[in-house]
Design a protein around this motif. Structure first.
Motif, short mmCIF file in Angstrom:
data_model
loop_
_atom_site.label_atom_id
_atom_site.label_comp_id
_atom_site.label_asym_id
_atom_site.label_seq_id
_atom_site.Cartn_x
_atom_site.Cartn_y
_atom_site.Cartn_z
N TYR A 35 -12.66 -18.31 -0.45
CA TYR A 35 -13.50 -17.62 -1.28
C TYR A 35 -13.20 -17.78 -2.70
CZ TYR A 35 -9.30 -14.49 -1.08
OH TYR A 35 -8.01 -14.22 -1.03
N PHE A 66 -16.96 -15.14 -5.28
CA PHE A 66 -15.62 -14.59 -5.90
C PHE A 66 -14.96 -15.72 -6.89
CE2 PHE A 66 -15.84 -12.32 -1.68
CZ PHE A 66 -15.77 -10.77 -2.22
N VAL A 96 -9.20 -8.25 -5.30
CA VAL A 96 -10.54 -8.98 -5.28
C VAL A 96 -11.80 -7.97 -4.84
CG1 VAL A 96 -12.05 -10.86 -4.27
CG2 VAL A 96 -9.53 -11.01 -4.44
N ARG A 99 -13.99 -7.21 -1.57
CA ARG A 99 -13.85 -8.42 -0.84
C ARG A 99 -14.16 -8.16 0.75
NH1 ARG A 99 -8.22 -11.39 -0.55
NH2 ARG A 99 -7.58 -9.42 0.19
#
Length: 228
Positions: A35, A66, A96, A99
């Motif tokens: 990612y 991302f 993140v 996520r």
């Protein structure tokens, strides 16, 4: 044989989570996400873990999203990974954005496609770094979204999100992994992703704390830590 999806990062928690699914007799279908994280080491270790369990298929997905949005020390080279931080309930720079919701959404689609009845994810709400998408309230809400938004329940095969590590301490996770014969030596936890773990990022600190409290020697090598 009944099937389960396992969200596999190559880290300690996801590998122990995989060992739980394996112990339940599921045919394992791990899914790993590249990612835009700072390094590819965890993806490489995930491949080794999947091979260890002789998985029917290991799906590896590249998610550029991302990488493009950044906003995390794990996906942006402009934000340094914090080290020797006092771990508390504050959301750290390594979070993140949303996520786990993205990962779970893709895992649900995969489960529907192959007829898997379970999705295993190694989220933890005790010894964790303060990520909001690891909280039990989030998992409960997402399960409701799966029940309402997927076709599986109407077909008589609902998909359940399994979080066997949710309320365990890191030491208990280590002990569970040892009990299940999980390949802990193949796992990586370091946010920096070097050949040896740094020993000073949040993830390394939590891992080291867990192994020490479990009374188990960590099988991986560290740069800035000497095991006693």
């Amino acid at each position: 044989m009944k099937k389960s999806i396992v969200i596999l990062s190559g880290g300690l928690d996801s590998t122990v989570c995989m060992s739980v699914a394996h112990s339940k007799g599921y045919e394992l279908y791990p899914i790993t996400f590249s990612y835009g994280q700072r390094h590819s080491r965890e993806v490489e270790q995930a491949k080794k873990v999947a091979k260890y369990y002789s998985c029917a298929r290991h799906l590896i997905l590249d998610i550029g999203f991302f990488r493009e949005i950044g906003a995390s020390a794990l996906t942006s080279q402009e934000i340094e990974v914090p080290t020797n931080r006092h771990i508390d309930d504050e959301i750290p720079l390594t979070y993140v954005p949303f996520r786990n919701a993205v990962f779970l959404s893709m895992a649900v689609g995969y489960a529907e496609a192959i007829g898997a009845e379970k999705i295993y994810i190694g989220v933890n709400a005790l010894d964790y770094s303060g990520y909001p998408d690891c909280r039990p309230q989030f998992i409960k809400a997402f399960q409701e979204a799966v029940n309402l938004g997927s076709a599986a329940p109407q077909k008589g095969c609902p998909i359940a999100i399994e979080t066997p590590l949710l309320s365990l301490t890191k030491a208990e996770i280590v002990k569970l992994g040892v009990k299940n014969g999980a390949p802990l030596h193949l796992t990586t936890s370091c946010y920096n992703g070097g050949e040896k773990a740094c020993g000073i990022c949040d993830s390394c600190q939590l891992r080291l704390k867990g192994f020490k409290e479990a009374g188990v020697e960590d099988p991986i090598d560290y740069e800035d830590y000497q095991q006693k």
